[in-house]
Write a protein that holds these residues in place. Structure first.
Motif, PDB file in Angstrom:
ATOM      1  N   ASP A  70       0.823  -1.370  -0.009  1.00  0.00           N
ATOM      2  CA  ASP A  70      -0.067   0.136  -0.068  1.00  0.00           C
ATOM      3  C   ASP A  70       0.809   1.270   0.031  1.00  0.00           C
ATOM      4  OD1 ASP A  70      -2.376  -1.418  -0.160  1.00  0.00           O
ATOM      5  OD2 ASP A  70      -2.335  -1.485   2.133  1.00  0.00           O
ATOM      6  N   GLU A  71       1.916   1.181   0.643  1.00  0.00           N
ATOM      7  CA  GLU A  71       2.961   2.394   0.760  1.00  0.00           C
ATOM      8  C   GLU A  71       3.475   2.603  -0.566  1.00  0.00           C
ATOM      9  OE1 GLU A  71       5.525   2.896   4.650  1.00  0.00           O
ATOM     10  OE2 GLU A  71       5.177   0.778   4.279  1.00  0.00           O
ATOM     11  N   ILE A  72       3.828   1.495  -1.403  1.00  0.00           N
ATOM     12  CA  ILE A  72       4.451   1.832  -2.659  1.00  0.00           C
ATOM     13  C   ILE A  72       3.299   2.322  -3.674  1.00  0.00           C
ATOM     14  CG2 ILE A  72       5.644   0.453  -4.428  1.00  0.00           C
ATOM     15  CD1 ILE A  72       7.348   1.167  -2.114  1.00  0.00           C
ATOM     16  N   LEU A  73       2.357   1.577  -3.600  1.00  0.00           N
ATOM     17  CA  LEU A  73       1.232   1.838  -4.749  1.00  0.00           C
ATOM     18  C   LEU A  73       0.602   3.446  -4.478  1.00  0.00           C
ATOM     19  CD1 LEU A  73      -1.219  -1.182  -4.622  1.00  0.00           C
ATOM     20  CD2 LEU A  73       0.491  -0.353  -6.209  1.00  0.00           C
ATOM     21  N   ASN A  74       0.740   4.086  -3.014  1.00  0.00           N
ATOM     22  CA  ASN A  74       0.458   5.213  -2.842  1.00  0.00           C
ATOM     23  C   ASN A  74       1.586   6.242  -3.291  1.00  0.00           C
ATOM     24  OD1 ASN A  74      -2.077   4.749  -1.530  1.00  0.00           O
ATOM     25  ND2 ASN A  74      -1.252   4.499   0.296  1.00  0.00           N
ATOM     26  N   VAL A  75       2.825   5.858  -3.421  1.00  0.00           N
ATOM     27  CA  VAL A  75       3.699   6.863  -3.699  1.00  0.00           C
ATOM     28  C   VAL A  75       3.841   6.813  -5.195  1.00  0.00           C
ATOM     29  CG1 VAL A  75       6.250   7.218  -3.862  1.00  0.00           C
ATOM     30  CG2 VAL A  75       5.253   6.763  -1.670  1.00  0.00           C
ATOM     31  N   HIS A  76       3.486   5.551  -5.755  1.00  0.00           N
ATOM     32  CA  HIS A  76       3.676   5.636  -7.235  1.00  0.00           C
ATOM     33  C   HIS A  76       2.234   6.548  -7.774  1.00  0.00           C
ATOM     34  CE1 HIS A  76       6.502   2.250  -7.651  1.00  0.00           C
ATOM     35  NE2 HIS A  76       7.197   3.159  -6.998  1.00  0.00           N
ATOM     36  N   ARG A  77       1.161   6.270  -7.198  1.00  0.00           N
ATOM     37  CA  ARG A  77       0.303   6.889  -7.654  1.00  0.00           C
ATOM     38  C   ARG A  77       0.166   8.526  -7.662  1.00  0.00           C
ATOM     39  NH1 ARG A  77      -3.596   4.727  -3.990  1.00  0.00           N
ATOM     40  NH2 ARG A  77      -3.129   2.582  -5.027  1.00  0.00           N
ATOM     41  N   LYS A  78       1.017   8.988  -6.435  1.00  0.00           N
ATOM     42  CA  LYS A  78       1.150  10.334  -6.521  1.00  0.00           C
ATOM     43  C   LYS A  78       2.032  10.945  -7.763  1.00  0.00           C
ATOM     44  CE  LYS A  78       0.471  10.834  -1.611  1.00  0.00           C
ATOM     45  NZ  LYS A  78       1.388  10.969  -0.189  1.00  0.00           N
ATOM     46  N   LEU A  79       2.954   9.977  -7.992  1.00  0.00           N
ATOM     47  CA  LEU A  79       3.877  10.124  -9.346  1.00  0.00           C
ATOM     48  C   LEU A  79       3.076   9.915 -10.797  1.00  0.00           C
ATOM     49  CD1 LEU A  79       7.236   8.353  -7.949  1.00  0.00           C
ATOM     50  CD2 LEU A  79       6.741  10.747  -8.562  1.00  0.00           C
ATOM     51  N   GLY A  80       1.900   9.417 -10.587  1.00  0.00           N
ATOM     52  CA  GLY A  80       1.218   9.391 -11.946  1.00  0.00           C
ATOM     53  C   GLY A  80       1.322   7.896 -12.387  1.00  0.00           C
ATOM     54  N   PHE A  81       1.616   6.896 -11.632  1.00  0.00           N
ATOM     55  CA  PHE A  81       1.989   5.598 -11.924  1.00  0.00           C
ATOM     56  C   PHE A  81       0.977   4.680 -11.467  1.00  0.00           C
ATOM     57  CE2 PHE A  81       6.718   6.992 -11.647  1.00  0.00           C
ATOM     58  CZ  PHE A  81       6.730   7.427 -12.948  1.00  0.00           C
ATOM     59  N   TYR A  82       0.453   3.840 -12.554  1.00  0.00           N
ATOM     60  CA  TYR A  82      -0.776   2.780 -12.013  1.00  0.00           C
ATOM     61  C   TYR A  82      -0.291   1.641 -12.567  1.00  0.00           C
ATOM     62  CZ  TYR A  82      -3.183   7.075 -11.116  1.00  0.00           C
ATOM     63  OH  TYR A  82      -3.466   8.514 -10.793  1.00  0.00           O
ATOM     64  N   TYR A  83      -0.870   0.377 -11.883  1.00  0.00           N
ATOM     65  CA  TYR A  83      -0.441  -0.841 -12.102  1.00  0.00           C
ATOM     66  C   TYR A  83      -1.671  -1.656 -12.861  1.00  0.00           C
ATOM     67  CZ  TYR A  83       3.719  -0.316  -9.712  1.00  0.00           C
ATOM     68  OH  TYR A  83       4.940  -0.011  -9.181  1.00  0.00           O
ATOM     69  N   ASP A  84      -1.504  -2.689 -13.426  1.00  0.00           N
ATOM     70  CA  ASP A  84      -2.462  -3.567 -14.058  1.00  0.00           C
ATOM     71  C   ASP A  84      -3.330  -4.245 -13.071  1.00  0.00           C
ATOM     72  OD1 ASP A  84      -1.311  -2.796 -16.691  1.00  0.00           O
ATOM     73  OD2 ASP A  84      -0.054  -4.742 -16.804  1.00  0.00           O
TER      74      ASP A  84
END
Length: 84
Positions: A70-84
């Protein structure tokens, strides 16, 4: 662990997120978030390291990471990155 490629310059303020990759011949002058690829002068994050969420989850589990998914997904989401 962070992968730094040849001739990369690091400034004292530079901090690296776990399992990040920094391209060669770049200037690192800030904090790089975990599990990303960064390059440029000055360095900037260009993409997440894994496109597939399951690969990221497996890496977190297999490396005994200090981060949870969840930490990694939140940080990446803030950068505009999303996963399949």
């Amino acid at each position: 662990m962070v992968l730094l490629q040849g001739l990369t310059q690091l400034l004292l303020a530079a901090k690296f997120g776990e399992r990040s990759i920094i391209g060669s011949k770049y200037l690192v002058n800030k904090t790089i978030t975990p599990f990303v690829v960064a390059e440029g002068v000055p360095v900037k994050v260009i993409r997440q390291r894994f496109k597939n969420k399951q690969k990221l989850v497996n890496t977190l589990q297999n490396t005994n990471s200090k981060y949870d998914i969840d930490e990694i997904l939140n940080v990446h989401r803030k950068l505009g990155f999303y996963y399949d």
